[in-house]
Write a protein that holds these residues in place. Structure first.
Motif, PDB file in Angstrom:
ATOM      1  N   UNK A  32      -3.065  44.806  -4.937  1.00 29.06           N
ATOM      2  CA  UNK A  32      -3.726  45.080  -3.649  1.00 29.06           C
ATOM      3  C   UNK A  32      -4.348  46.475  -3.651  1.00 29.06           C
ATOM      4  N   UNK A  33      -3.616  47.451  -4.159  1.00 31.88           N
ATOM      5  CA  UNK A  33      -4.114  48.830  -4.201  1.00 31.88           C
ATOM      6  C   UNK A  33      -5.388  48.910  -5.035  1.00 31.88           C
ATOM      7  N   UNK A  34      -5.350  48.317  -6.218  1.00 36.60           N
ATOM      8  CA  UNK A  34      -6.520  48.390  -7.104  1.00 36.60           C
ATOM      9  C   UNK A  34      -7.708  47.598  -6.547  1.00 36.60           C
ATOM     10  N   UNK A  35      -7.412  46.518  -5.838  1.00 32.15           N
ATOM     11  CA  UNK A  35      -8.472  45.684  -5.280  1.00 32.15           C
ATOM     12  C   UNK A  35      -9.146  46.350  -4.075  1.00 32.15           C
ATOM     13  N   UNK A  38      -7.490  57.414  -8.271  1.00 35.61           N
ATOM     14  CA  UNK A  38      -6.150  57.652  -8.818  1.00 35.61           C
ATOM     15  C   UNK A  38      -5.141  57.372  -7.718  1.00 35.61           C
ATOM     16  N   UNK A  39      -4.063  56.684  -8.069  1.00 39.43           N
ATOM     17  CA  UNK A  39      -3.063  56.303  -7.076  1.00 39.43           C
ATOM     18  C   UNK A  39      -1.667  56.731  -7.513  1.00 39.43           C
ATOM     19  N   UNK A  40      -0.803  56.927  -6.498  1.00 41.72           N
ATOM     20  CA  UNK A  40       0.593  57.265  -6.781  1.00 41.72           C
ATOM     21  C   UNK A  40       1.502  56.608  -5.759  1.00 41.72           C
ATOM     22  N   UNK A  41       2.752  56.464  -6.124  1.00 36.83           N
ATOM     23  CA  UNK A  41       3.757  55.861  -5.251  1.00 36.83           C
ATOM     24  C   UNK A  41       5.038  56.689  -5.340  1.00 36.83           C
ATOM     25  N   UNK A  42       5.692  56.904  -4.210  1.00 36.69           N
ATOM     26  CA  UNK A  42       7.000  57.554  -4.186  1.00 36.69           C
ATOM     27  C   UNK A  42       8.064  56.471  -4.046  1.00 36.69           C
ATOM     28  N   UNK A  93       3.356  50.400 -15.037  1.00 34.50           N
ATOM     29  CA  UNK A  93       2.674  49.458 -15.934  1.00 34.50           C
ATOM     30  C   UNK A  93       1.282  49.104 -15.415  1.00 34.50           C
ATOM     31  N   UNK A  94       1.082  49.313 -14.105  1.00 36.18           N
ATOM     32  CA  UNK A  94      -0.212  49.049 -13.479  1.00 36.18           C
ATOM     33  C   UNK A  94      -1.028  50.322 -13.281  1.00 36.18           C
ATOM     34  N   UNK A  95      -0.687  51.341 -14.070  1.00 39.00           N
ATOM     35  CA  UNK A  95      -1.428  52.606 -14.078  1.00 39.00           C
ATOM     36  C   UNK A  95      -1.390  53.329 -12.738  1.00 39.00           C
ATOM     37  N   UNK A  96      -0.266  53.223 -12.055  1.00 40.86           N
ATOM     38  CA  UNK A  96      -0.053  53.948 -10.802  1.00 40.86           C
ATOM     39  C   UNK A  96       1.036  54.993 -11.036  1.00 40.86           C
ATOM     40  N   UNK A  97       0.710  56.244 -10.763  1.00 39.67           N
ATOM     41  CA  UNK A  97       1.655  57.339 -10.947  1.00 39.67           C
ATOM     42  C   UNK A  97       2.875  57.142 -10.053  1.00 39.67           C
ATOM     43  N   UNK A  98       4.074  57.363 -10.597  1.00 36.37           N
ATOM     44  CA  UNK A  98       5.315  57.154  -9.859  1.00 36.37           C
ATOM     45  C   UNK A  98       6.073  58.467  -9.701  1.00 36.37           C
ATOM     46  N   UNK A  99       6.427  58.794  -8.442  1.00 36.63           N
ATOM     47  CA  UNK A  99       7.351  59.894  -8.170  1.00 36.63           C
ATOM     48  C   UNK A  99       8.687  59.256  -7.796  1.00 36.63           C
ATOM     49  N   UNK A 101       7.110  49.450 -18.142  1.00 37.36           N
ATOM     50  CA  UNK A 101       6.359  50.554 -17.568  1.00 37.36           C
ATOM     51  C   UNK A 101       5.886  51.579 -18.569  1.00 37.36           C
ATOM     52  N   UNK A 102       4.902  52.359 -18.156  1.00 36.04           N
ATOM     53  CA  UNK A 102       4.408  53.489 -18.934  1.00 36.04           C
ATOM     54  C   UNK A 102       5.213  54.718 -18.523  1.00 36.04           C
ATOM     55  N   UNK A 103       6.135  55.149 -19.377  1.00 32.28           N
ATOM     56  CA  UNK A 103       7.046  56.254 -19.036  1.00 32.28           C
ATOM     57  C   UNK A 103       6.314  57.550 -18.723  1.00 32.28           C
ATOM     58  N   UNK A 104       5.121  57.717 -19.287  1.00 28.48           N
ATOM     59  CA  UNK A 104       4.363  58.945 -19.048  1.00 28.48           C
ATOM     60  C   UNK A 104       3.901  59.058 -17.590  1.00 28.48           C
ATOM     61  N   UNK A 105       3.886  57.924 -16.888  1.00 30.14           N
ATOM     62  CA  UNK A 105       3.447  57.927 -15.498  1.00 30.14           C
ATOM     63  C   UNK A 105       4.605  58.004 -14.502  1.00 30.14           C
ATOM     64  N   UNK A 106       5.838  58.123 -15.002  1.00 34.09           N
ATOM     65  CA  UNK A 106       7.007  58.201 -14.120  1.00 34.09           C
ATOM     66  C   UNK A 106       7.563  59.629 -14.135  1.00 34.09           C
ATOM     67  N   UNK A 107       7.495  60.286 -12.979  1.00 30.52           N
ATOM     68  CA  UNK A 107       7.979  61.664 -12.856  1.00 30.52           C
ATOM     69  C   UNK A 107       9.198  61.691 -11.949  1.00 30.52           C
ATOM     70  N   UNK A 108      10.286  62.262 -12.455  1.00 33.86           N
ATOM     71  CA  UNK A 108      11.488  62.427 -11.638  1.00 33.86           C
ATOM     72  C   UNK A 108      11.319  63.657 -10.759  1.00 33.86           C
ATOM     73  N   UNK A 109      11.520  63.491  -9.478  1.00 32.49           N
ATOM     74  CA  UNK A 109      11.336  64.587  -8.532  1.00 32.49           C
ATOM     75  C   UNK A 109      12.478  65.598  -8.621  1.00 32.49           C
ATOM     76  N   UNK A 110      12.165  66.851  -8.392  1.00 33.00           N
ATOM     77  CA  UNK A 110      13.211  67.872  -8.344  1.00 33.00           C
ATOM     78  C   UNK A 110      13.559  68.170  -6.891  1.00 33.00           C
TER      79      UNK A 110
END
Length: 573
Positions: A76-79, A85-89, A111-117, A189-198
Motif C-alpha cells: 500500500x505504501x509503495x502504491x 523513501x519510507x520508514x516504519x517504527x 524486505x520491502x525496502x522500507x527503513x525500520x526503526x 529482511x534486509x538487515x541493513x535497513x533495520x536500526x535498533x533505537x537507542x
C-alpha cells in the motif's frame, strides 16, 4: 467444515514452516472444534487494531497473519506514495512472543525496502505513537493485545500523523492485505535497513511529557505527594518511574511483585486497571505506605486506573469517566488562568462517555467535539480541525490524551497530569475526591457504569449479532419507567426524536452502536467490542446535587437506578 479443512490443508503447503504444519495436522487429526475456530474466518481489524488468540490459522495471531498484514501495508505504501523513501517504527509489549513477532514484522518491511526503526526491548504504545512523528515515519506498528487475557496478542497500525488508521484508509489497507496470497509475503529482511533505537527517543519523549503534564505545583508539593504505582507486569515500568522522577515526584512506591514484565500476568486474573481486583496488591501497599493515590497501567501502558482516598479516607478506584472529568477540569482551569482560551480550542470525548464532559467543557467557553469510540477518532479530529487547538480529551475506558504530542491515549502523560493535580490540591488541603464532588456540585452528579457480556467463538459472535438486531427491531419506549425521547443508531447514521417524531442525520461515521436517551437524562448505549468477543452496555444516570453530606445518598440512588436498568436489559452488574 469442508471449506475450513481446505483452508487448513493450504497451511500444510511448502511455504509454511514445519512447526506450523505439524500443529495444523494435529488440529485436523485431534481437535475439530479448535480447527474450526482457527480457520473459520480471517482475523480482522477492530476498534484498536487486530487482536486475537495466538496459534496457527487464519483466525489466529502468528507470524504468517502478521506477516501478511505487514506485506499488505508495504504494498500500500509503495502504491500510494511511490518514488519516496519510507520508514516504519516498530515497538512491542510484554506479551508472549511479542519480541519475536516484532522481528518478523521488521523483516517484512525491510524486505520491502522500507527503513525500520525497531525498539530493542519492550516499550509502551504511546511511545510508539510519539516516535512515528518524531522520526518522521510513514507508519508505525506496535505488537500488543492491550489488557486482553495472556493467550492473546495483537497488531496496531499508526500512520504518519501518529494516530491509528481510520476510514477510508483502513479499508484500503485491509483490502490490500486480503488480496494477498501468503506466498507473496517477503519474510527474509534486509538487515541493513533495520536500526535498533537507542535511549535518545525515550529521553525526548520524557521531556515532552513533563512539559505538557506539569503546571504550578511547587517542588515541595510534588515531593509531598505519596504515590503507589503498579505496571501490572507491563511496559509502563520502563516509562512511568523515570517520568515521575524527572518531574520531581520522589515519593513513589513501586509494587515490586508486579514490576517485572511478564506476559502471563501471574499476580492478577486480568491485567486491566479498570478492574478493582487488578489493583488489590497496590492498594495493600498504599495502605502500608499511607499513599495519597494508587496508579495502575495496562500491559502496553496506554490505559490507567486511579484510586484515591474518599471522604472517609478509604482508597477507592475512580472510573474512567471520573478521571477524565478531573483531568479535563484541571487542564481547562490552567488554560483559563494562563489566558490561553481564545475561543479557538477544543476538548474531545466519545459517544459512550459521560455527558458531563460536554457540560463542563462548554462552561469554559471551549468547543466540545464528540467522536466514535476509540482514540483514533480523537486523533482524526485533531487532523481534521487544524483551525482549533486541542487541549485534551478521553473516553470512559480509562484512557486520556493530554495535548497532541501523542495521538493516542497515553497513561504516562495522564499519570503525570493527575499527580500534578493531586499535588496542587493536597497543598491546598484538598483531595482529588473532594475536587470531584465540587465538580458534581457545580454541574450535577453523573454516575456511569459499564457491563460487558463475553461471548467467545463463532457461536458467541452470532449471539452478539442477534442481540443488536433485537435491540433495533424491538426498540424500547421506556427505560426504568422513564420515557425514551431519543434513539441514536450509528449503523444508519440516524437520530430519531420520539417527542417530535423527527429523524435527523448523525454527522459521525457509521458504527455498530445504538444509544437510548430518556426524558430524565438517562443514557444507555449498546456496542459490540471491536477488539474483544463481547458486547458492552454503557449506562449513565444523573441527579441534581448540592450538599456534600448528601453525596453518599445520591450515589446510592444512582447505583440503584443503574442496577434496575441492567436488569431490564438482561445483564448483571
Amino acid at each position: 467444515m469442508e471449506d475450513i479443512l481446505k483452508k487448513a490443508q493450504y497451511w500444510m503447503s511448502s511455504f509454511f514452516d514445519n512447526e506450523t504444519k505439524n500443529k495444523v495436522q494435529l488440529l485436523i487429526d485431534q481437535n475439530k472444534k479448535e480447527l474450526e475456530e482457527s480457520f473459520y474466518q480471517n482475523l480482522s481489524f477492530g476498534t484498536g487494531g487486530m487482536r486475537g488468540v495466538m496459534g496457527v490459522g487464519t483466525n489466529r495471531i502468528n507470524k504468517y497473519t502478521l506477516g501478511k498484514n505487514s506485506q499488505g501495508i508495504s504494498n500500500y505504501i509503495h502504491k500510494t506514495l511511490p518514488n519516496q523513501a519510507h520508514s516504519v517504527a516498530i515497538a512491542y509489549d510484554c506479551r508472549t512472543n511479542s519480541n519475536t513477532l516484532a522481528r518478523v514484522v521488521a523483516n517484512v518491511f525491510a524486505a520491502n525496502q522500507i527503513k525500520v526503526y525497531l525498539f530493542p526491548e519492550l516499550r509502551p504504545t504511546p511511545l510508539l505513537s510519539y516516535s512515528v512523528r518524531a522520526l518522521n515515519c510513514t507508519c508505525g506498528i506496535v505488537l500488543t493485545a492491550s489488557h486482553n487475557p495472556p493467550e492473546y496478542n495483537g497488531y496496531k497500525v499508526y500512520w504518519k500523523d501518529g494516530g491509528q488508521l481510520v476510514p477510508p484508509q483502513d479499508e484500503e489497507i485491509i483490502q490490500e492485505i486480503e488480496n494477498l496470497n501468503y506466498e507473496e509475503i517477503k519474510l527474509v529482511g534486509n538487515e541493513e535497513l533495520i536500526e535498533l533505537l537507542d535511549k535518545k527517543i525515550d529521553q525526548k519523549y520524557f521531556e515532552e511529557v513533563v512539559k505538557i503534564g506539569t503546571f504550578d505545583a511547587t517542588p515541595e508539593a510534588r515531593k509531598n505527594l505519596n504515590i503507589c504505582f503498579t505496571s501490572l507486569h507491563g511496559t509502563a515500568i520502563k516509562t512511568v518511574p523515570p517520568i515521575l522522577e524527572k518531574a520531581g515526584f520522589s515519593q513513589v512506591h513501586i509494587v515490586d511483585e508486579q514490576a517485572t514484565p511478564d506476559g502471563q500476568f501471574p499476580t492478577v486474573k486480568s491485567p486491566n486497571p479498570e478492574e478493582p481486583e487488578a489493583l488489590e496488591i497496590a492498594i495493600k501497599l498504599a495502605e502500608e505506605k499511607n499513599s495519597d493515590l494508587v496508579i495502575g497501567t495496562d500491559p502496553d501502558g496506554d490505559r490507567l486506573g486511579i484510586a484515591v482516598r474518599d471522604l472517609e479516607g478509604n482508597i477507592q478506584l475512580l472510573n474512567g469517566n471520573q478521571t477524565m472529568v478531573l483531568m479535563t477540569w484541571f487542564l481547562l482551569e490552567k488554560w483559563k488562568k494562563a489566558g490561553k482560551l481564545s475561543g479557538k480550542e477544543f476538548v474531545a470525548s466519545t459517544i459512550v462517555s459521560t455527558p458531563l464532559m460536554k457540560v463542563l467543557t462548554e462552561d469554559y467557553g471551549v468547543t466540545y467535539k464528540e467522536a466514535l469510540t476509540g482514540f483514533k477518532w480523537i486523533a482524526k479530529l485533531i487532523k481534521d480541525h487544524p483551525e482549533l487547538t486541542y487541549i485534551g480529551g478521553g473516553e470512559e475506558s480509562f484512557g486520556y490524551m493530554v495535548s497532541d504530542v501523542v495521538r493516542d491515549k497515553d497513561a504516562n502523560s495522564a499519570i503525570l497530569l493527575t499527580c500534578e493535580m493531586a499535588a496542587e490540591l493536597k497543598a491546598e488541603g484538598k483531595t482529588l475526591y473532594q475536587k470531584l464532588i465540587e465538580i458534581y456540585q457545580t454541574y450535577g452528579f453523573y454516575q456511569e457504569h459499564l457491563v460487558s457480556l463475553v461471548k467467545k467463538g463463532l457461536a458467541g459472535a452470532e449471539e452478539i449479532k442477534q442481540k443488536m438486531i433485537d435491540l433495533r427491531k424491538q426498540p424500547l419506549s421506556e427505560i426504568n419507567g422513564e420515557k425514551v425521547v431519543l434513539i441514536e443508531d450509528y449503523s444508519t447514521s440516524e437520530a430519531k426524536d420520539l417527542q417530535n417524531n423527527e429523524t435527523k442525520s448523525i454527522a459521525i461515521p457509521k458504527s455498530n452502536v445504538l444509544i437510548y436517551y430518556t426524558e430524565n437524562g438517562t443514557k444507555v448505549a449498546a456496542r459490540p467490542s471491536g477488539t474483544e468477543p463481547k458486547i458492552k452496555f454503557y449506562i449513565s444516570v444523573n441527579e441534581a446535587f448540592s450538599k456534600v453530606e448528601d453525596f453518599g445518598q445520591k450515589q446510592e440512588k444512582a447505583l440503584e437506578k443503574i442496577n434496575a436498568i441492567l436488569k431490564e436489559f438482561g445483564v448483571e452488574k
